[in-house]
Design a protein around this motif. Structure first.
Motif, PDB file in Angstrom:
ATOM      1  N   THR A  25       0.837  -1.205   0.000  1.00  0.00           N
ATOM      2  CA  THR A  25       0.000   0.000   0.000  1.00  0.00           C
ATOM      3  C   THR A  25       0.867   1.249   0.000  1.00  0.00           C
ATOM      4  O   THR A  25       2.067   1.190   0.290  1.00  0.00           O
ATOM      5  CB  THR A  25      -0.900   0.021   1.238  1.00  0.00           C
ATOM      6  OG1 THR A  25      -0.058   0.132   2.407  1.00  0.00           O
ATOM      7  CG2 THR A  25      -1.756  -1.247   1.336  1.00  0.00           C
ATOM      8  N   THR A  26       0.262   2.366  -0.283  1.00  0.00           N
ATOM      9  CA  THR A  26       0.988   3.638  -0.224  1.00  0.00           C
ATOM     10  C   THR A  26       1.538   3.868   1.173  1.00  0.00           C
ATOM     11  O   THR A  26       2.678   4.330   1.342  1.00  0.00           O
ATOM     12  CB  THR A  26       0.061   4.799  -0.616  1.00  0.00           C
ATOM     13  OG1 THR A  26      -0.388   4.606  -1.966  1.00  0.00           O
ATOM     14  CG2 THR A  26       0.780   6.134  -0.528  1.00  0.00           C
ATOM     15  N   ALA A  27       0.743   3.529   2.177  1.00  0.00           N
ATOM     16  CA  ALA A  27       1.193   3.714   3.558  1.00  0.00           C
ATOM     17  C   ALA A  27       2.406   2.832   3.867  1.00  0.00           C
ATOM     18  O   ALA A  27       3.326   3.261   4.570  1.00  0.00           O
ATOM     19  CB  ALA A  27       0.052   3.397   4.522  1.00  0.00           C
ATOM     20  N   GLU A  28       2.420   1.611   3.335  1.00  0.00           N
ATOM     21  CA  GLU A  28       3.556   0.728   3.565  1.00  0.00           C
ATOM     22  C   GLU A  28       4.814   1.253   2.892  1.00  0.00           C
ATOM     23  O   GLU A  28       5.902   1.246   3.488  1.00  0.00           O
ATOM     24  CB  GLU A  28       3.237  -0.681   3.053  1.00  0.00           C
ATOM     25  CG  GLU A  28       2.293  -1.462   3.948  1.00  0.00           C
ATOM     26  CD  GLU A  28       1.941  -2.819   3.391  1.00  0.00           C
ATOM     27  OE1 GLU A  28       1.933  -3.794   4.168  1.00  0.00           O
ATOM     28  OE2 GLU A  28       1.671  -2.917   2.173  1.00  0.00           O
ATOM     29  N   ILE A  29       4.687   1.687   1.655  1.00  0.00           N
ATOM     30  CA  ILE A  29       5.850   2.241   0.943  1.00  0.00           C
ATOM     31  C   ILE A  29       6.359   3.498   1.634  1.00  0.00           C
ATOM     32  O   ILE A  29       7.572   3.670   1.849  1.00  0.00           O
ATOM     33  CB  ILE A  29       5.503   2.537  -0.528  1.00  0.00           C
ATOM     34  CG1 ILE A  29       5.175   1.242  -1.278  1.00  0.00           C
ATOM     35  CG2 ILE A  29       6.649   3.275  -1.212  1.00  0.00           C
ATOM     36  CD1 ILE A  29       6.337   0.281  -1.389  1.00  0.00           C
ATOM     37  N   ASP A  30       5.432   4.381   2.020  1.00  0.00           N
ATOM     38  CA  ASP A  30       5.831   5.614   2.707  1.00  0.00           C
ATOM     39  C   ASP A  30       6.557   5.290   4.009  1.00  0.00           C
ATOM     40  O   ASP A  30       7.620   5.856   4.309  1.00  0.00           O
ATOM     41  CB  ASP A  30       4.602   6.479   3.006  1.00  0.00           C
ATOM     42  CG  ASP A  30       3.976   7.086   1.760  1.00  0.00           C
ATOM     43  OD1 ASP A  30       4.610   7.033   0.694  1.00  0.00           O
ATOM     44  OD2 ASP A  30       2.848   7.607   1.865  1.00  0.00           O
ATOM     45  N   CYS A  87      10.026   3.736   3.447  1.00  0.00           N
ATOM     46  CA  CYS A  87      11.013   4.736   3.033  1.00  0.00           C
ATOM     47  C   CYS A  87      11.454   5.600   4.204  1.00  0.00           C
ATOM     48  O   CYS A  87      12.650   5.912   4.339  1.00  0.00           O
ATOM     49  CB  CYS A  87      10.439   5.603   1.910  1.00  0.00           C
ATOM     50  SG  CYS A  87      10.321   4.757   0.321  1.00  0.00           S
ATOM     51  N   ASP A 102      12.253  -2.086  -8.477  1.00  0.00           N
ATOM     52  CA  ASP A 102      11.537  -1.671  -7.264  1.00  0.00           C
ATOM     53  C   ASP A 102      12.510  -1.104  -6.242  1.00  0.00           C
ATOM     54  O   ASP A 102      12.257  -0.067  -5.619  1.00  0.00           O
ATOM     55  CB  ASP A 102      10.797  -2.859  -6.645  1.00  0.00           C
ATOM     56  CG  ASP A 102       9.809  -3.508  -7.593  1.00  0.00           C
ATOM     57  OD1 ASP A 102       9.242  -2.795  -8.443  1.00  0.00           O
ATOM     58  OD2 ASP A 102       9.607  -4.731  -7.500  1.00  0.00           O
ATOM     59  N   ARG A 147      14.009   7.453  -3.896  1.00  0.00           N
ATOM     60  CA  ARG A 147      13.103   8.211  -3.033  1.00  0.00           C
ATOM     61  C   ARG A 147      13.730   8.503  -1.676  1.00  0.00           C
ATOM     62  O   ARG A 147      13.599   9.608  -1.149  1.00  0.00           O
ATOM     63  CB  ARG A 147      11.801   7.440  -2.849  1.00  0.00           C
ATOM     64  CG  ARG A 147      10.838   8.140  -1.928  1.00  0.00           C
ATOM     65  CD  ARG A 147       9.473   7.509  -1.948  1.00  0.00           C
ATOM     66  NE  ARG A 147       8.657   8.040  -0.876  1.00  0.00           N
ATOM     67  CZ  ARG A 147       7.411   7.679  -0.630  1.00  0.00           C
ATOM     68  NH1 ARG A 147       6.823   6.789  -1.412  1.00  0.00           N
ATOM     69  NH2 ARG A 147       6.744   8.194   0.387  1.00  0.00           N
TER      70      ARG A 147
END
Length: 284
Positions: free
Chosen positions: A116-121, A124, A159, A166
């Motif tokens: 999810t976006t939350a997991e990637i954020d 990082c 990936d 980032r």
């Protein structure tokens, strides 16, 4: 020339110098100049003894790990950083310059869905903090893409490259593994090319984690892809010949990967050196 390495799971289930040192003469005859330490429980490593061993044998060391299953880098990053801190201390104390592996998550822990976006954020943010902590110890931090059955967070070279871009930390590198690439990449050429700007470490592992050359991996294509990008870092055999119980479940290792465990060394290492030579690479 590329340093030829060996993950010590090929010869012992844990970092045990009483098991490992008697094998060093033969390993050096086969070109090994680096040993990878499985850093599953950092507190168990006798760093003074290990550093003395490395200096005595004239070899490089690089520890690696996967975060314990109980940790969550997104929801509880402080706990994960607290686990990494002594690991960084071990790396520095044994004279290593890096920590590799699945430093961003747990081997064998997946959501069954795309990240999810939350997991990637969150991942990082965590890697940014981890990179800063590693730098304080004079270390680089590797992130190893793994297959979809072991993680849903980072599966391919591209990936990992996007994550590093980032995060923006200069001491984070990609740690590729041919076992995972065989499952996830379109080709070895594409995978190595995507990772090339940040590539710092390579595991060479057969498609069944056993004896190189006795599985389905396309070694000619693999070695050519490494040569084509001009990679000059370590190339390390990883075979799950002997695996600690704390990680065996995550790796789905429940049967021997070779009929004769000695073949991983006596057959596999010469095979890899020969495959590399045909591609224009020199191992060891």
């Amino acid at each position: 020339m590329n340093v030829f390495g060996l993950h010590t799971f090929a010869i012992a289930p844990v970092w045990d110098l009483d098991l490992i040192e008697p094998q060093m003469e033969r390993l050096k005859e086969l070109g090994i100049g680096l040993l990878e330490i499985p850093l599953l429980r950092p507190e168990e490593i006798d760093t003074k003894q290990t550093r003395a061993f490395a200096e005595r044998q004239g070899i490089e060391l690089i520890p690696s790990l996967g975060l314990p299953r109980a940790l969550d880098v997104v929801e509880r990053p402080d706990e994960a950083l607290a686990f990494l801190e002594p690991a960084f201390g071990v790396c520095e104390a044994v004279g290593s310059t890096a920590l590799g592996g699945v430093t961003y998550g747990t081997i064998g822990k997946t959501s069954g869905r795309a990240p999810t976006t939350a997991e990637i954020d969150g991942m990082c943010r965590f890697l940014g903090r981890a990179a800063k902590a590693a730098k304080a110890h004079g270390l680089k931090l590797g992130i190893e893409p793994c297959n979809r059955y072991e993680t849903h967070l980072i599966n391919r070279g591209i990936d990992a490259a996007k994550i590093i871009e980032r995060v923006g930390a200069g001491n984070v590198f990609i740690h590729l593994d041919t076992y995972h690439m065989h499952i996830e990449e379109e080709s070895f050429a594409a995978g190595f090319a995507a990772a090339a700007p940040f590539l710092g470490y390579v595991h060479v592992s057969e498609a069944n984690r056993g004896v190189p050359g006795r599985g389905m991996l396309n070694w000619r294509a693999c070695m050519k892809a490494i040569a084509d990008i001009g990679y000059r870092g370590a190339i390390t055999l990883e075979s799950m010949n002997h695996v600690d119980v704390d990680i065996a479940g995550g790796l789905a290792v429940w049967r021997p990967v070779a009929e004769d465990p000695r073949d991983v060394i006596e057959v596999g290492l010469p095979f890899l050196r020969d495959a590399a030579r045909h591609a224009g690479l020199t191992l060891g």
